[in-house]
Every structure is written in structure tokens, then in C-alpha cells.
Design a protein around this motif. Structure first.
Motif, short mmCIF file in Angstrom:
data_model
loop_
_atom_site.label_atom_id
_atom_site.label_comp_id
_atom_site.label_asym_id
_atom_site.label_seq_id
_atom_site.Cartn_x
_atom_site.Cartn_y
_atom_site.Cartn_z
N PRO A 38 0.84 -1.21 0.00
CA PRO A 38 0.00 0.00 0.00
C PRO A 38 0.87 1.25 0.00
O PRO A 38 1.86 1.35 0.74
CB PRO A 38 -0.78 -0.12 1.31
CG PRO A 38 0.16 -0.86 2.22
CD PRO A 38 0.95 -1.80 1.35
N VAL A 42 -3.22 4.70 0.58
CA VAL A 42 -3.91 3.48 0.98
C VAL A 42 -3.73 3.24 2.48
O VAL A 42 -4.66 2.84 3.17
CB VAL A 42 -3.39 2.27 0.17
CG1 VAL A 42 -4.18 1.02 0.54
CG2 VAL A 42 -3.51 2.55 -1.32
N LYS A 77 -0.34 -0.39 -4.82
CA LYS A 77 -1.71 0.11 -4.64
C LYS A 77 -1.63 1.60 -4.31
O LYS A 77 -0.93 2.01 -3.39
CB LYS A 77 -2.42 -0.62 -3.49
CG LYS A 77 -2.19 -2.13 -3.41
CD LYS A 77 -2.69 -2.86 -4.60
CE LYS A 77 -2.66 -4.37 -4.40
NZ LYS A 77 -1.36 -4.94 -3.98
N TYR A 82 -9.73 2.00 -2.47
CA TYR A 82 -9.95 0.75 -1.74
C TYR A 82 -10.74 0.95 -0.44
O TYR A 82 -11.02 -0.03 0.26
CB TYR A 82 -8.61 0.07 -1.42
CG TYR A 82 -7.71 -0.09 -2.62
CD1 TYR A 82 -7.92 -1.12 -3.53
CD2 TYR A 82 -6.69 0.82 -2.85
CE1 TYR A 82 -7.11 -1.25 -4.65
CE2 TYR A 82 -5.87 0.69 -3.97
CZ TYR A 82 -6.09 -0.34 -4.86
OH TYR A 82 -5.28 -0.46 -5.97
N ASP A 83 -11.08 2.20 -0.10
CA ASP A 83 -11.73 2.47 1.20
C ASP A 83 -13.00 1.66 1.38
O ASP A 83 -13.19 0.99 2.41
CB ASP A 83 -12.06 3.96 1.31
CG ASP A 83 -10.84 4.82 1.52
OD1 ASP A 83 -9.71 4.28 1.46
OD2 ASP A 83 -10.99 6.03 1.72
#
Length: 511
Positions: A38, A42, A77, A82-83
Motif C-alpha cells: 500500500p 492506501v 496500490k 480501496y476504502d
């Protein structure tokens, strides 16, 4: 220990590889860890997700060690896309959502601290990949315009985390996204009748639209070069459904304004006109992660470079490979992205630093050395890739005419453009400007006499082999416009007449 898996997708150039969000709740000291390469945006999801879950009045498992793995682990990422998937994974692992409600869906969106959903970049490539897999996509309302571009899809939009959870648990289903209905195409730009005079430039503009040829206007300030370039957009036919999706995907990756854009605007051709102070990264693309530049945003449309010699030579030369290949590759350490760049280049320049030069020093306020240095900013290999160089001279007689309302020219010319383009696509499956060298022998066959004429002209102008092929392609378009089956000497002569800058440079050498 409890485990849940939720699906989402990363953004990797124009691709959207699948990312599996694995959430593990285990006994131990309370912690919230995100692994799987991440980046900073992220990792910051931990605070956004915790606050969003609590603000939405769901239970956040405080007494557990939370581990979120973004697989595959070797894929970087980026961003906050992606939350929502992480939040849904935590709720599923905690038993607040059933595993069956998330297994056939993909989740996208950034969460605010109060649980609202925000749009993310690069949604369209993800939705196309999700459709191929047969899953339902859950996206923010901000990305609705992108979703409406796609037909035959399974997609719902939500405004908050609570909306999404209620959709998954059953009581309040989110309505499916309905694709936009086909509407009449709105042609941009003005009419070609707005340009008074400049008949040769108008003819060149129509030929460029018919064959997809790159175009360079050469003339002093105020003669209509920019106006002509803007009228080219209205001569081009609408994008097909497949081309429209390609264009919309590039705009999606580039972060096109979600709220300002209408679904129809994603499928429109546009003319990109960057300022001459732009960098190579802004023109071609760059950054980390790589983002598409102006040439990719002009995919299937126009790239207009005004005041061409004012651009940095390094910036201009970066166009050479995309002009040939129709795509651009951006490489970074451990990362390579490819973006489409099938654009039509339209350029404009003044013939000297003072703006005036018609081959005689009496017409200019600059010396031959100053003019040579000015035009020398343009490399030969770049000029070789431009099919047409058209003179746009001053026309004093036009000033004596009172401007009157003219009959529209563009609609009739557009019909001719579409007819000639249809002929080319039927004959060789591409436009004349896209003909491969191996195809030229068949599509652009010449008689021995006409071939000798072309070769002698190429030698006289001292043109390259690439210019020879471009003259052939342009002559093929001129023949198609005339309804001729074969290229004749007259078609070659007209194609050679669009070499205004070459003639100007030759005159400069003779001074």
C-alpha cells in the motif's frame, strides 16, 4: 479468528487488475494493519474507514487485531479507491454482513469521515473488467456518468457506506444504473463558412479530415490558422461505440471531472490545445503512478499545437514515436504503463520570429540567420511525420469585402468526409494515413510514368523515404475525394503542393 474476502480493482495504466481485499480479525492487542504494497494514500485508509464505520452507526471491532491484505502483494496500490472495499470487508469479517452478499460484487469508492462516498479515478476500465467477470459493481454516485456510458452492465451507485450496507443486507436495494439512450451527436466548433477566403487551406482541411492526415499551417499572425484548426473538429464523424469507450476510458484514468461531465460528453471528440510552455510529461504523460498526457486525452480526436516553434524541441521530439505507433509507453522503476495516442496533429506557426516572411527579406523584419534559428527549432524527423504543410497567407482583398452571412458549409462537407472515410474502411480496414508500408504497393499503385514523376519531385525537394510514403497516402486520399480508382499525376502534384514549409526553407537557403 474470522476472515472475509472482498473484490475490487487497482488502476495500472489503462488496465484494471483484480485486487482481493482479505480482512482478518484475530485475538491480540488492538491494531489495524494494511499490507500488500500500500502507498501512503492506501495506508491512510485506516483512519477514514474507522471513522466512516462509526459515523454510519455500525460496530467497529475495537478489541481485535485487524489485518487487511491487498492481494496480489507485488502490485503497487495507490489512492483511496480501496476504502469502501476495506470497510465492507471489516463488516463482513465481524459478521455484520453475510459472506454471500459480497462474494459476487466489486466495491469502489473513497470514504469521508462521516461515511459518505466520493468518486475515484479510473472507474471505467474497472467497470469494463467487472462486466467481463459477470459481477455487480458498487460505485459512488460521483462516478455515475462513467457507468452510464457502458451498455449491458450490472452496476449500482450509492451515496454513503450506509446505503451500500442496506443494499447488501436487503431492506433497501440500490437502483441499477441505466445506460444513456443514444441521442443526436452535437458537432463542436463553428462552420467552415466563418473563414473568409483561404480556399487552399479549406481544401487541405477537408482532405485532412477524409484521410486522418496530420496538418501544419504556415502563415503570419491573424490570417485564420487557429480558426481553421478549430473547424476541423466539426468535419469529423461521430465516434463509434467502441471508439467512444476507448476515449471515455482514457478520460476516466486521467480523472475527468465526475460531477461536471455528462454521460454524452464522455463520448465526444475534443480538441486539446496545450500551451507552448507545457513539459514533455504534460504532453506525453508521466508522473508516479503514470498518468496520460495531452496526446492520450486527444485519442481519436485532435491535438492542436499553436506557435509550434515556441515549444521546447525536446517536448516536440517526444511526439515522434507516438505519431508512428499510436500509443505511448511510460516506464518507471518497476512500473510500465501504456496509453493509447491515436490523435490527429494540427500545428500552426509563423514563418519567422517577426511573423512575416514570404521568401523575400523585404517581407520580414528579421535576418536570414534569425529566421533559420527560429525554424530550426523544428526537427526534420518531426516535420517528416506531418503529411500536409499549408500556406495561410494574408489576403488584403478580403478586408475590402463586407462580411455577410454565408451558407453553412460544414454539414455538406461532413457528408463527403464520411463517404470517403467509409470507402477507405471498406477497402483497407483503416484510414489512408494509417496504411502500413506493405499495403502501399497495392492500395497506392502507380504507373511507371507517375512513379518517375514522384521520384524526381522527391529528389528535387530533398525529401526522405518517410515523406515519400506520406505523399503517397495523401495522394490516395485526393484520388478518393475525386472518386478515382487509381492515383494519377494530378493527384500526386496536388499532394506535393502541400509542402509550404519545405519550399520556404529552400527559398531561405537561396538568399
Amino acid at each position: 479468528m474470522s476472515l472475509a474476502r472482498v473484490f475490487t480493482r487497482a488502476l495500472y495504466g489503462m488496465e484494471a487488475p483484480l485486487v482481493t481485499v482479505e480482512v482478518c480479525l484475530a485475538a491480540g492487542l488492538p491494531a489495524f494493519t494494511v499490507v500488500g504494497m500500500p502507498q501512503a494514500g492506501v495506508r491512510e485508509a485506516r483512519d477514514r474507514v474507522r471513522s466512516a464505520i462509526q459515523a454510519s452507526e455500525f460496530n467497529f471491532p475495537r478489541g481485535s487485531k485487524i489485518t487487511v491484505n491487498l492481494a496480489p502483494a507485488d502490485l503497487p496500490k495507490h489512492g483511496a479507491r480501496y476504502d469502501l472495499a476495506i470497510a465492507i470487508g471489516i463488516l463482513a469479517a465481524d459478521g455484520q454482513l453475510s459472506e454471500s452478499s459480497v462474494v459476487s460484487r466489486e466495491f469502489y469508492g473513497e470514504l469521508t469521515l462521516n461515511g459518505e462516498l466520493r468518486g475515484v479515478e479510473g472507474m471505467l476500465p474497472a467497470l469494463l473488467a467487472c462486466r467481463r467477470e459477470g459481477r455487480e459493481a458498487v460505485i459512488p454516485l460521483d462516478n455515475l456518468a462513467e457507468a452510464q456510458v457502458i451498455r449491458e452492465q450490472q452496476c449500482v451507485v450509492g451515496e454513503s457506506l450506509r446505503d451500500v450496507v442496506e443494499h447488501l443486507s436487503g431492506p433497501h436495494r440500490l437502483p441499477p444504473v441505466k445506460p444513456i439512450a443514444k441521442t443526436s451527436y452535437v458537432y463542436p466548433g463553428g462552420d467552415l463558412a466563418d473563414v473568409i477566403g483561404q480556399e487552399q487551406a479549406k481544401r487541405a482541411l477537408v482532405l485532412a479530415a477524409m484521410g486522418g492526415h496530420h496538418l501544419l499551417f504556415v502563415g503570419p499572425p491573424g490570417t485564420g490558422k487557429t480558426m481553421l484548426a478549430q473547424r476541423l473538429l466539426g468535419l469529423l464523424p461521430p465516434l463509434s461505440d467502441e471508439e467512444g469507450l476507448e476515449v471515455a476510458a482514457v478520460r476516466s484514468v486521467a480523472g475527468y471531472e465526475h460531477r461536471a461531465a455528462t454521460p454524452q460528453s464522455w463520448l465526444q471528440r475534443s480538441m486539446r490545445a496545450p500551451h507552448h510552455s507545457c513539459s514533455a510529461a504534460a504532453l506525453v504523460g508521466g508522473g508516479s503512478p503514470p498518468q496520460p498526457g495531452e496526446i492520450s486525452l486527444a485519442h481519436k480526436a485532435l491535438l492542436f499545437l499553436d506557435e509550434l516553434p515556441e515549444f521546447s524541441r525536446h517536448v516536440l521530439d517526444s511526439l515522434r514515436e507516438p505519431l508512428e505507433s499510436g500509443q505511448v509507453s511510460i516506464s518507471r522503476a518497476g512500473y510500465q504503463a501504456k496509453f493509447p495516442a491515436q490523435f490527429q496533429l494540427v500545428c500552426a506557426l509563423n514563418p519567422s520570429p517577426c511573423g512575416h516572411f514570404d521568401g523575400t527579406l523585404a517581407s520580414a523584419r528579421a535576418s536570414p540567420d534569425q529566421i533559420t534559428r527560429y525554424l530550426g527549432k523544428l526537427s526534420g524527423p518531426l516535420l517528416d511525420r506531418i503529411d500536409m504543410q499549408v500556406s495561410v497567407p494574408r489576403q488584403p482583398a478580403v478586408l475590402q469585402q463586407q462580411h455577410q452571412q454565408q451558407e453553412p458549409q460544414t454539414p455538406l462537407l461532413r457528408e463527403q468526409v464520411e463517404a470517403v472515410r467509409g470507402l477507405q474502411l471498406k477497402r483497407q480496414k483503416c484510414l489512408n494515413s494509417e496504411l502500413e508500408t506493405a499495403q502501399l504497393a497495392d492500395v497506392c499503385r502507380l504507373s511507371d510514368e507517375d512513379h518517375g514523376f514522384l521520384v524526381s519531385a522527391i529528389e528535387r525537394f530533398n525529401l526522405s523515404h518517410r515523406a515519400y510514403h506520406r505523399v503517397l497516402r495523401l495522394a490516395r486520399t485526393i484520388a478518393d475525394a475525386a472518386g478515382a480508382e487509381h492515383i494519377s499525376k494530378a493527384h500526386l502534384a496536388e499532394a506535393l503542393s502541400y509542402r509550404a514549409l519545405d519550399r520556404l526553407l529552400q527559398q531561405l537557403q537561396d538568399l
